[in-house]
Design a protein around this motif. Structure first.
Motif, PDB file in Angstrom:
ATOM      1  N   ALA A 162      41.674  68.791  19.111  1.00 27.41           N
ATOM      2  CA  ALA A 162      41.903  69.729  17.725  1.00 27.41           C
ATOM      3  C   ALA A 162      40.695  69.506  16.957  1.00 27.41           C
ATOM      4  CB  ALA A 162      42.937  69.502  16.993  1.00 27.41           C
ATOM      5  N   ASP A 163      40.192  70.484  16.069  1.00 28.20           N
ATOM      6  CA  ASP A 163      39.250  70.404  15.039  1.00 28.20           C
ATOM      7  C   ASP A 163      39.846  69.900  13.655  1.00 28.20           C
ATOM      8  OD1 ASP A 163      37.371  69.984  13.222  1.00 28.20           O
ATOM      9  OD2 ASP A 163      36.077  71.496  14.136  1.00 28.20           O
ATOM     10  N   TYR A 164      40.415  68.774  13.294  1.00 22.33           N
ATOM     11  CA  TYR A 164      40.928  68.599  12.073  1.00 22.33           C
ATOM     12  C   TYR A 164      39.870  68.007  11.041  1.00 22.33           C
ATOM     13  CZ  TYR A 164      45.697  69.210  13.994  1.00 22.33           C
ATOM     14  OH  TYR A 164      46.685  69.887  14.845  1.00 22.33           O
ATOM     15  N   SER A 165      38.531  68.440  11.302  1.00 21.87           N
ATOM     16  CA  SER A 165      37.681  67.711  10.413  1.00 21.87           C
ATOM     17  C   SER A 165      37.729  68.810   8.841  1.00 21.87           C
ATOM     18  CB  SER A 165      36.309  68.088  10.932  1.00 21.87           C
ATOM     19  OG  SER A 165      35.434  67.583  10.163  1.00 21.87           O
ATOM     20  N   VAL A 166      38.468  68.250   7.997  1.00 23.09           N
ATOM     21  CA  VAL A 166      38.983  68.845   6.816  1.00 23.09           C
ATOM     22  C   VAL A 166      38.675  68.105   5.814  1.00 23.09           C
ATOM     23  CG1 VAL A 166      40.900  70.155   8.177  1.00 23.09           C
ATOM     24  CG2 VAL A 166      41.365  67.882   6.942  1.00 23.09           C
TER      25      VAL A 166
ATOM     26  N   TYR B 285      43.623  74.653   6.327  1.00 20.27           N
ATOM     27  CA  TYR B 285      43.334  75.799   7.009  1.00 20.27           C
ATOM     28  C   TYR B 285      43.387  75.433   8.591  1.00 20.27           C
ATOM     29  CZ  TYR B 285      42.265  80.501   8.822  1.00 20.27           C
ATOM     30  OH  TYR B 285      41.976  81.399   9.159  1.00 20.27           O
ATOM     31  N   ARG B 286      42.496  74.564   8.917  1.00 17.07           N
ATOM     32  CA  ARG B 286      42.293  74.176  10.172  1.00 17.07           C
ATOM     33  C   ARG B 286      43.606  73.889  11.149  1.00 17.07           C
ATOM     34  NH1 ARG B 286      36.111  71.623  10.634  1.00 17.07           N
ATOM     35  NH2 ARG B 286      35.003  73.517  11.115  1.00 17.07           N
ATOM     36  N   ILE B 287      44.352  72.887  10.215  1.00 19.50           N
ATOM     37  CA  ILE B 287      45.526  72.265  10.597  1.00 19.50           C
ATOM     38  C   ILE B 287      46.466  73.348  10.962  1.00 19.50           C
ATOM     39  CG2 ILE B 287      47.340  70.370  10.267  1.00 19.50           C
ATOM     40  CD1 ILE B 287      45.398  69.193   8.242  1.00 19.50           C
TER      41      ILE B 287
ATOM     42  N   GLY C 196      34.395  64.677   9.847  1.00 18.81           N
ATOM     43  CA  GLY C 196      33.256  64.274   9.158  1.00 18.81           C
ATOM     44  C   GLY C 196      32.283  63.896  10.327  1.00 18.81           C
ATOM     45  N   ARG C 197      31.325  62.930   9.429  1.00 20.60           N
ATOM     46  CA  ARG C 197      30.270  62.558  10.496  1.00 20.60           C
ATOM     47  C   ARG C 197      30.189  60.906  10.155  1.00 20.60           C
ATOM     48  NH1 ARG C 197      25.912  67.289   9.874  1.00 20.60           N
ATOM     49  NH2 ARG C 197      26.996  68.911  11.222  1.00 20.60           N
ATOM     50  N   PRO C 198      31.160  60.071  10.405  1.00 23.50           N
ATOM     51  CA  PRO C 198      30.770  58.584  10.237  1.00 23.50           C
ATOM     52  C   PRO C 198      29.876  57.740  11.071  1.00 23.50           C
ATOM     53  CG  PRO C 198      32.845  58.981  11.541  1.00 23.50           C
ATOM     54  CD  PRO C 198      32.333  60.579  11.346  1.00 23.50           C
TER      55      PRO C 198
ATOM     56  N   LEU D 295      37.882  60.313  16.673  1.00 25.11           N
ATOM     57  CA  LEU D 295      36.896  59.928  17.837  1.00 25.11           C
ATOM     58  C   LEU D 295      35.625  59.588  17.348  1.00 25.11           C
ATOM     59  CD1 LEU D 295      37.838  63.445  19.380  1.00 25.11           C
ATOM     60  CD2 LEU D 295      38.381  61.421  20.406  1.00 25.11           C
ATOM     61  N   ARG D 296      34.969  59.813  16.179  1.00 20.18           N
ATOM     62  CA  ARG D 296      33.617  59.824  15.860  1.00 20.18           C
ATOM     63  C   ARG D 296      33.534  58.275  15.374  1.00 20.18           C
ATOM     64  NH1 ARG D 296      31.030  65.081  13.843  1.00 20.18           N
ATOM     65  NH2 ARG D 296      31.353  66.434  15.752  1.00 20.18           N
ATOM     66  N   PHE D 297      34.633  57.383  15.157  1.00 15.41           N
ATOM     67  CA  PHE D 297      34.446  55.968  15.021  1.00 15.41           C
ATOM     68  C   PHE D 297      33.686  55.149  16.094  1.00 15.41           C
ATOM     69  CE2 PHE D 297      38.054  55.881  11.735  1.00 15.41           C
ATOM     70  CZ  PHE D 297      37.477  56.296  10.622  1.00 15.41           C
TER      71      PHE D 297
ATOM     72  N   PHE E 159      38.175  74.813  18.093  1.00 15.21           N
ATOM     73  CA  PHE E 159      37.230  75.785  18.384  1.00 15.21           C
ATOM     74  C   PHE E 159      35.730  75.280  17.434  1.00 15.21           C
ATOM     75  CE2 PHE E 159      34.816  79.309  16.318  1.00 15.21           C
ATOM     76  CZ  PHE E 159      34.456  79.800  17.429  1.00 15.21           C
ATOM     77  N   GLY E 160      36.150  74.729  16.327  1.00 18.28           N
ATOM     78  CA  GLY E 160      35.092  74.565  15.603  1.00 18.28           C
ATOM     79  C   GLY E 160      34.091  73.262  16.031  1.00 18.28           C
ATOM     80  N   VAL E 161      34.495  72.842  17.023  1.00 17.24           N
ATOM     81  CA  VAL E 161      33.426  71.877  17.601  1.00 17.24           C
ATOM     82  C   VAL E 161      33.130  72.051  19.201  1.00 17.24           C
ATOM     83  CG1 VAL E 161      35.185  70.049  18.599  1.00 17.24           C
ATOM     84  CG2 VAL E 161      33.144  69.150  17.647  1.00 17.24           C
ATOM     85  N   VAL E 162      33.410  73.031  19.789  1.00 16.77           N
ATOM     86  CA  VAL E 162      33.251  73.693  21.022  1.00 16.77           C
ATOM     87  C   VAL E 162      31.579  73.808  21.452  1.00 16.77           C
ATOM     88  CG1 VAL E 162      35.448  74.153  21.941  1.00 16.77           C
ATOM     89  CG2 VAL E 162      34.161  75.861  20.860  1.00 16.77           C
ATOM     90  N   HIS E 163      30.875  74.082  20.194  1.00 14.25           N
ATOM     91  CA  HIS E 163      29.379  74.199  20.265  1.00 14.25           C
ATOM     92  C   HIS E 163      28.735  72.773  20.600  1.00 14.25           C
ATOM     93  CE1 HIS E 163      29.933  73.218  16.179  1.00 14.25           C
ATOM     94  NE2 HIS E 163      28.887  73.041  16.002  1.00 14.25           N
ATOM     95  N   ARG E 164      29.469  71.799  20.435  1.00 13.49           N
ATOM     96  CA  ARG E 164      28.832  70.327  20.897  1.00 13.49           C
ATOM     97  C   ARG E 164      29.475  70.000  22.251  1.00 13.49           C
ATOM     98  NH1 ARG E 164      25.835  70.165  16.447  1.00 13.49           N
ATOM     99  NH2 ARG E 164      26.797  70.314  14.503  1.00 13.49           N
ATOM    100  N   ALA E 165      28.266  69.084  22.806  1.00 13.64           N
ATOM    101  CA  ALA E 165      28.635  68.679  24.182  1.00 13.64           C
ATOM    102  C   ALA E 165      28.888  66.888  23.878  1.00 13.64           C
ATOM    103  CB  ALA E 165      27.720  69.003  25.193  1.00 13.64           C
TER     104      ALA E 165
HETATM  105  C1  3PG Z   1      32.280  71.670  11.622  1.00 15.47           C
HETATM  106  O1  3PG Z   1      33.061  71.183  10.479  1.00 15.47           O
HETATM  107  O2  3PG Z   1      31.231  72.074  11.619  1.00 15.47           O
HETATM  108  C2  3PG Z   1      32.902  70.943  13.027  1.00 15.47           C
HETATM  109  O3  3PG Z   1      34.021  70.361  12.819  1.00 15.47           O
HETATM  110  C3  3PG Z   1      31.715  70.410  13.843  1.00 15.47           C
HETATM  111  O4  3PG Z   1      31.401  69.352  13.131  1.00 15.47           O
HETATM  112  P1  3PG Z   1      29.946  68.740  13.029  1.00 15.47           P
HETATM  113  O5  3PG Z   1      29.030  69.902  12.578  1.00 15.47           O
HETATM  114  O6  3PG Z   1      29.912  67.468  12.571  1.00 15.47           O
HETATM  115  O7  3PG Z   1      29.660  68.625  14.776  1.00 15.47           O
END
Ligand code: 3PG
Ligand code: MG
Length: 443
Positions: free
Chosen positions: A23-27, A38-40, A65-67, A115-117, A146-152
């Motif tokens: 999921a993209d729970y980057s909230v 909203y994302r949740i 986020g970006r830890p 995951l980004r730990f 969906f919010g993160v599928v542009h990343r490999a």
């Molecule tokens: C976002 O919030 O844009 C997505 O969760 C992707 O996060 P990122 O830009 O840190 O890869």
């Protein structure tokens, strides 16, 4: 022909399986609380569908986020698990890590820690993907972030080489809605593009010049276009190194205007102030110097201050003329895609007054949701881009738009026609791909 061509949760057997869902729970989190869920909430249909299939377990993974590849309590998913179990009205277990012995799953649903730990996540490391699969004993992978599928990344790409991988319902909906609007829009089709940075929007602007009937720009992004036109913008934020992109886009847009029925609206007026906090006075500037004279100065030239931004001023919103032009285009549209606020909507009004740099966004939004038109014409509306969604949320307008995307860059990339690695990696709807180590498992 458009249509979602990847397998989804509905195309695969889930009962009795250990299902791993991304999921993209980057909230946004404040004081250990989710500020905007909203994302949740948007992930709930997929979760509920999976649970109805009676899987052996549902294990959810996400980043927040970006830890920078290190554990950091400020980026913990712990506040998310509380919110998620509340929304689902059932307990969701939490595991302190996404790999290794701490990645213990329990009960029906478990959310694993960020995951980004681990730096390997963003490196798309196959060993890390393998460690997630081993720790969770997952048998099927569902991509719904969906919010993160542009990343490999390992959890969007590498992992798909290890498990049969399908799309969740949110991913399917986002892609179908956005691709359909881009490919077969009901016309007139208008794009309203604002936001802080032009760097995020170069490709999507070029795309809209090709496919839309009108494009209106605003936000700090528009400052690059003003600079490209040789207009003084004072201290306004812009991306100096990218002004040449604005020049190229502008040239293309003007050529397009000559070759077909198309309009590209660059702001003609602006709200300026010496400070972004709304505590100093604001002025309206006529950027194109359309004023031939004013009554008091006539027959002399009007004061130059009326049509120039001073060296110590910042453009903080597009002006009422520009807003009316954009709103006018929107009122005639059948499809509107909106990405990026047109001014600094975050600056609060003093003592409950209207936010001083939100007027243009307000005007254009009213046109989008039909409020300025007695609801006679309500175009089909899509909102994309992270900050814009935050604005829509804060104004309580989510229900007034047809689609409010959970993606920021992902939605822009999709609109621009780019292939997104996290989607490409999923099983095709019609051809069966071999999985789990077979040759040619991946593009
Ligand atoms: C976002 O919030 O844009 C997505 O969760 C992707 O996060 P990122 O830009 O840190 O890869
Ligand atoms: Mg982003």
């Amino acid at each position: 022909m458009v249509g979602f061509n990847k397998k989804t949760v509905k195309d695969i057997q889930l009962s009795g399986k250990r299902v791993l869902m991304r999921a993209d729970y980057s909230v946004p989190i404040k004081n250990n609380q989710v500020v905007d869920d909203y994302r949740i909430r948007q992930s709930l249909p997929t979760i509920k569908y999976i649970l109805e299939q009676k899987p052996a377990a549902l294990i959810i993974i996400s980043h927040l986020g970006r830890p920078d590849g290190k554990p950091n309590p400020d980026f913990s998913l712990l506040p998310v698990v509380k919110q998620l179990s509340q929304l689902l009205a059932q307990p969701v277990a939490f595991a302190m890590d996404c790999i290794g012995p701490q990645a213990k799953t329990a009960g029906k649903i478990t959310l694993l820690e960020n995951l980004r730990f681990h730096p390997e996540e963003e490196k798309n490391d196959p060993q890390f993907a393998k460690a997630i699969v081993e720790a969770t004993q997952a048998e099927v992978f569902v991509q719904d972030g969906f919010g993160v599928v542009h990343r490999a990344h390992a959890s969007t790409e590498a992992i798909t080489k290890l498990l049969p991988s399908v799309a969740g319902l949110l991913l399917e909906k986002e892609v179908s809605v956005i691709e359909k609007a881009m490919a077969e829009p009901k016309r007139p089709f208008v794009a309203v593009i604002g936001g802080a940075k032009i760097s995020d929007k170069i490709e999507v602007l070029n795309k809209f010049i090709e496919v839309a009937d009108a494009v209106a720009i605003g936000g700090a992004l528009a400052n690059n276009f003003l600079a490209a036109e040789g207009i003084k913008i004072g201290k306004s934020i812009f991306e100096k190194d990218l002004v040449h992109h604005a020049e190229t886009i502008l040239r293309r847009a003007r050529a397009e205007e000559k070759s077909r029925d198309f309009n590209f609206f660059v702001p003609v007026d602006a709200v300026v102030s010496k400070s972004i906090d709304g505590r100093l006075s604001t002025r309206l500037v006529d950027l194109t110097s359309n004023t031939l004279a004013d009554i008091e100065a006539y027959p002399k030239k009007p004061a130059t201050t009326a049509h120039s931004v001073a060296g110590d001023e910042l453009i903080l919103d597009i002006g009422p003329l520009s807003a009316a032009t954009a709103a006018g285009a929107v009122k005639m549209a059948k499809t509107v895609i909106w990405g990026g606020t047109l001014g600094v909507t975050e600056t609060r009004g003093i003592a409950g007054a209207q936010a001083p740099f939100a007027h243009s966004t307000h005007t254009v939004v009213e046109a989008m949701i039909g409020a300025s038109n007695n609801h006679k014409n309500k175009p089909y509306t899509i909102v994309g881009g992270g900050d814009t969604v935050a604005y829509v949320q804060s104004e309580n307008l989510v229900e007034d738009f047809n689609h409010v995307s959970t993606g920021g860059s992902a939605s822009l990339d999709l609109m621009a026609g780019k292939k997104l690695p996290g989607i490409e990696a999923l099983l095709d709807k019609h051809t069966a791909k071999p999985v789990a180590g077979g040759a040619g498992t991946h593009r």
